[in-house]
Write a protein that holds these residues in place. Structure first.
Motif, PDB file in Angstrom:
ATOM      1  N   ARG A   1     -56.984  49.293 -87.317  1.00  0.00           N
ATOM      2  CA  ARG A   1     -55.707  48.964 -87.958  1.00  0.00           C
ATOM      3  C   ARG A   1     -55.169  47.632 -87.450  1.00  0.00           C
ATOM      4  NH1 ARG A   1     -53.499  53.241 -86.634  1.00  0.00           N
ATOM      5  NH2 ARG A   1     -54.200  54.438 -88.430  1.00  0.00           N
ATOM      6  N   ARG A   2     -55.308  47.412 -86.148  1.00  0.00           N
ATOM      7  CA  ARG A   2     -54.811  46.152 -85.582  1.00  0.00           C
ATOM      8  C   ARG A   2     -55.606  44.960 -86.120  1.00  0.00           C
ATOM      9  NH1 ARG A   2     -55.772  47.181 -80.483  1.00  0.00           N
ATOM     10  NH2 ARG A   2     -57.595  45.829 -80.343  1.00  0.00           N
ATOM     11  N   LEU A   3     -56.920  45.092 -86.178  1.00  0.00           N
ATOM     12  CA  LEU A   3     -57.747  44.003 -86.691  1.00  0.00           C
ATOM     13  C   LEU A   3     -57.447  43.710 -88.161  1.00  0.00           C
ATOM     14  CD1 LEU A   3     -61.181  44.910 -85.073  1.00  0.00           C
ATOM     15  CD2 LEU A   3     -59.639  43.082 -84.394  1.00  0.00           C
ATOM     16  N   VAL A   4     -57.260  44.780 -88.941  1.00  0.00           N
ATOM     17  CA  VAL A   4     -56.924  44.596 -90.355  1.00  0.00           C
ATOM     18  C   VAL A   4     -55.575  43.902 -90.489  1.00  0.00           C
ATOM     19  CG1 VAL A   4     -56.357  45.811 -92.492  1.00  0.00           C
ATOM     20  CG2 VAL A   4     -58.322  46.534 -91.148  1.00  0.00           C
ATOM     21  N   ASN A   5     -54.599  44.352 -89.707  1.00  0.00           N
ATOM     22  CA  ASN A   5     -53.271  43.736 -89.767  1.00  0.00           C
ATOM     23  C   ASN A   5     -53.327  42.255 -89.422  1.00  0.00           C
ATOM     24  OD1 ASN A   5     -52.083  46.169 -90.459  1.00  0.00           O
ATOM     25  ND2 ASN A   5     -51.549  46.700 -88.354  1.00  0.00           N
ATOM     26  N   LEU A   6     -54.112  41.916 -88.397  1.00  0.00           N
ATOM     27  CA  LEU A   6     -54.225  40.514 -88.004  1.00  0.00           C
ATOM     28  C   LEU A   6     -54.889  39.696 -89.108  1.00  0.00           C
ATOM     29  CD1 LEU A   6     -53.963  38.252 -85.935  1.00  0.00           C
ATOM     30  CD2 LEU A   6     -56.137  39.002 -84.926  1.00  0.00           C
ATOM     31  N   THR A   7     -55.945  40.251 -89.693  1.00  0.00           N
ATOM     32  CA  THR A   7     -56.651  39.529 -90.752  1.00  0.00           C
ATOM     33  C   THR A   7     -55.736  39.226 -91.923  1.00  0.00           C
ATOM     34  OG1 THR A   7     -58.752  40.562 -90.156  1.00  0.00           O
ATOM     35  CG2 THR A   7     -58.595  39.629 -92.362  1.00  0.00           C
ATOM     36  N   PHE A   8     -54.991  40.213 -92.375  1.00  0.00           N
ATOM     37  CA  PHE A   8     -54.144  40.000 -93.535  1.00  0.00           C
ATOM     38  C   PHE A   8     -52.895  39.186 -93.203  1.00  0.00           C
ATOM     39  CE2 PHE A   8     -56.856  43.323 -95.147  1.00  0.00           C
ATOM     40  CZ  PHE A   8     -57.051  42.915 -96.462  1.00  0.00           C
ATOM     41  N   ALA A   9     -52.457  39.222 -91.963  1.00  0.00           N
ATOM     42  CA  ALA A   9     -51.354  38.343 -91.564  1.00  0.00           C
ATOM     43  C   ALA A   9     -51.779  36.882 -91.649  1.00  0.00           C
ATOM     44  CB  ALA A   9     -50.898  38.685 -90.150  1.00  0.00           C
TER      45      ALA A   9
ATOM     46  N   THR B   1     -50.267  28.305 -92.984  1.00  0.00           N
ATOM     47  CA  THR B   1     -50.348  27.505 -91.763  1.00  0.00           C
ATOM     48  C   THR B   1     -50.899  28.364 -90.629  1.00  0.00           C
ATOM     49  OG1 THR B   1     -48.079  28.098 -91.143  1.00  0.00           O
ATOM     50  CG2 THR B   1     -48.379  26.084 -92.458  1.00  0.00           C
ATOM     51  N   PRO B   2     -51.418  27.754 -89.565  1.00  0.00           N
ATOM     52  CA  PRO B   2     -51.879  28.530 -88.414  1.00  0.00           C
ATOM     53  C   PRO B   2     -50.747  29.361 -87.816  1.00  0.00           C
ATOM     54  CG  PRO B   2     -52.630  26.253 -88.289  1.00  0.00           C
ATOM     55  CD  PRO B   2     -51.638  26.289 -89.392  1.00  0.00           C
ATOM     56  N   ARG B   3     -51.097  30.435 -87.167  1.00  0.00           N
ATOM     57  CA  ARG B   3     -50.115  31.303 -86.509  1.00  0.00           C
ATOM     58  C   ARG B   3     -50.339  31.264 -85.007  1.00  0.00           C
ATOM     59  NH1 ARG B   3     -45.870  32.138 -89.815  1.00  0.00           N
ATOM     60  NH2 ARG B   3     -46.399  33.318 -91.698  1.00  0.00           N
ATOM     61  N   SER B   4     -49.243  31.173 -84.272  1.00  0.00           N
ATOM     62  CA  SER B   4     -49.337  31.118 -82.813  1.00  0.00           C
ATOM     63  C   SER B   4     -49.525  32.515 -82.243  1.00  0.00           C
ATOM     64  CB  SER B   4     -48.076  30.500 -82.227  1.00  0.00           C
ATOM     65  OG  SER B   4     -46.964  31.350 -82.423  1.00  0.00           O
ATOM     66  N   ILE B   5     -50.010  32.578 -81.006  1.00  0.00           N
ATOM     67  CA  ILE B   5     -50.159  33.864 -80.326  1.00  0.00           C
ATOM     68  C   ILE B   5     -48.818  34.566 -80.215  1.00  0.00           C
ATOM     69  CG2 ILE B   5     -50.687  34.904 -78.079  1.00  0.00           C
ATOM     70  CD1 ILE B   5     -52.962  32.916 -77.789  1.00  0.00           C
ATOM     71  N   ALA B   6     -47.772  33.809 -79.917  1.00  0.00           N
ATOM     72  CA  ALA B   6     -46.435  34.404 -79.788  1.00  0.00           C
ATOM     73  C   ALA B   6     -45.976  34.998 -81.117  1.00  0.00           C
ATOM     74  CB  ALA B   6     -45.445  33.355 -79.308  1.00  0.00           C
ATOM     75  N   TRP B   7     -46.282  34.307 -82.228  1.00  0.00           N
ATOM     76  CA  TRP B   7     -45.879  34.821 -83.541  1.00  0.00           C
ATOM     77  C   TRP B   7     -46.593  36.134 -83.835  1.00  0.00           C
ATOM     78  CZ3 TRP B   7     -48.179  36.351 -87.988  1.00  0.00           C
ATOM     79  CH2 TRP B   7     -47.358  36.504 -89.116  1.00  0.00           C
TER      80      TRP B   7
ATOM     81  N   ASP C   1     -48.161  44.256 -86.487  1.00  0.00           N
ATOM     82  CA  ASP C   1     -48.186  45.618 -85.952  1.00  0.00           C
ATOM     83  C   ASP C   1     -49.443  45.842 -85.110  1.00  0.00           C
ATOM     84  OD1 ASP C   1     -47.421  48.293 -85.614  1.00  0.00           O
ATOM     85  OD2 ASP C   1     -48.674  48.926 -87.291  1.00  0.00           O
ATOM     86  N   GLY C   2     -49.240  46.387 -83.904  1.00  0.00           N
ATOM     87  CA  GLY C   2     -50.347  46.645 -83.004  1.00  0.00           C
ATOM     88  C   GLY C   2     -50.364  45.724 -81.799  1.00  0.00           C
TER      89      GLY C   2
END
Length: 303
Positions: free
Chosen positions: A8-16, A22-28, A34-35
């Motif tokens: 679920r976490r990997l899927v959420n990251l992929t779709f985010a 634009t690129p997303r920061s680690i903090a964002w 979620d996860g």
């Protein structure tokens, strides 16, 4: 943490990342995906980097540079998928039935599309020809190593259980691809110990690991044709009468003439199972021996 949590976490990251221009920061990611919430910066950084490695191992074109995450959409996105009404119903049913820490989570979240995209480290050709029920019910770790072996390519060693209750066999295989056939998924490759081409149903494979080898037997010819040839059982002719335009899968292998679908030289096992799945819409089956096998299969299912 369970496999389903990680999936679920990997899927959420992929779709985010897919949803951003634009690129997303680690903090964002830590604040919005979620996860990943509730972690200290060091732990968050470590978790995201590990997840990026896992995604890349599954050929998702994501990378991390200077604390920012990138996903190459041009090498990821697929054209729109158009399904018939029957296919859409089947997909919905499969998603509803999918439970537990397996690839049912992929089906519910859209991960099957990601896995079927065929993205590689060079993003050039598919390893999975399409998605089947076997794929959506496969242990994620097993699928990960099978895809790794196909993509690398590298020799794999795994346990194969040929039938329920049988002892597992340790096999060494140079894997060529995962091919769907009759709603099942098969690993096809070169069996090192048998010194021949072999096909293995993926649901019967477990405990996969890569092994060192002096060479790798390359595939020859079309994998789909190879699997169909190796698994070809008895064939049959039949005429199946259906109601309301049902039986698209049958018609795809035959000729529809009004309510009657004529089939010639199709695999008998596939024919019997497919007709049985349409039982509520079937009004006649010829010849009698095919009709008898369909009835026996339905009786067995009812019991």
């Amino acid at each position: 943490m369970t496999n389903s949590d990680a999936v679920r976490r990997l899927v959420n990251l992929t779709f985010a990342l897919l949803g951003s221009d634009t690129p997303r920061s680690i903090a964002w990611v830590g604040a919005n995906v979620d996860g990943y919430e509730g972690r200290k910066p060091e732990a968050l950084d470590s978790l995201i980097r590990r997840d990026v490695r896992d995604l890349r191992a599954m050929w998702v074109p994501v990378r991390i540079e200077n604390g920012e995450l990138f996903l190459n959409k041009e090498r990821y996105e697929l054209p729109p998928v158009e399904l018939t009404e029957a296919e859409a119903s089947a997909v919905g049913l499969a998603a509803d039935l999918a439970q537990g820490a397996n690839l049912g989570a992929f089906a519910r979240s859209g991960w099957t599309k990601l896995a079927a995209s065929g993205a590689t480290r060079t993003f050039d050709s598919p390893a999975i020809s399409s998605v089947s029920n076997d794929i959506t019910r496969l242990n994620p770790e097993t699928l990960r190593w099978l895809l790794y072996g196909v993509r690398k390519p590298t020799r794999l060693e795994f346990d194969f259980t040929p039938s329920q209750g049988a002892a597992a066999q340790r096999r060494r295989v140079d894997p060529w691809g995962i091919v769907p056939l009759n709603n099942r998924a098969y690993l096809v490759g070169w069996d090192v110990d048998k010194d021949a081409e072999r096909v293995f149903r993926v649901r019967k494979i477990s405990h996969v690991k890569p092994v060192e080898a002096d060479g790798f037997h390359a595939a020859e010819g079309d994998l789909q044709t190879l699997v169909e040839t190796l698994l070809q059982g008895p064939v049959a002719d039949a005429a199946v009468t259906v109601r309301g335009g049902a039986g698209d899968e049958l018609a795809s292998r035959g000729v529809r003439e009004g309510d009657v679908i004529q089939l010639r030289g199709v695999e008998r096992d596939w024919l019997v199972r497919t007709v049985a799945s349409l039982a509520g819409n079937v009004t006649a089956i010829e010849p009698a021996d095919v009709r008898r096998d369909v009835v026996e299969l339905l009786k067995g299912a009812a019991q």
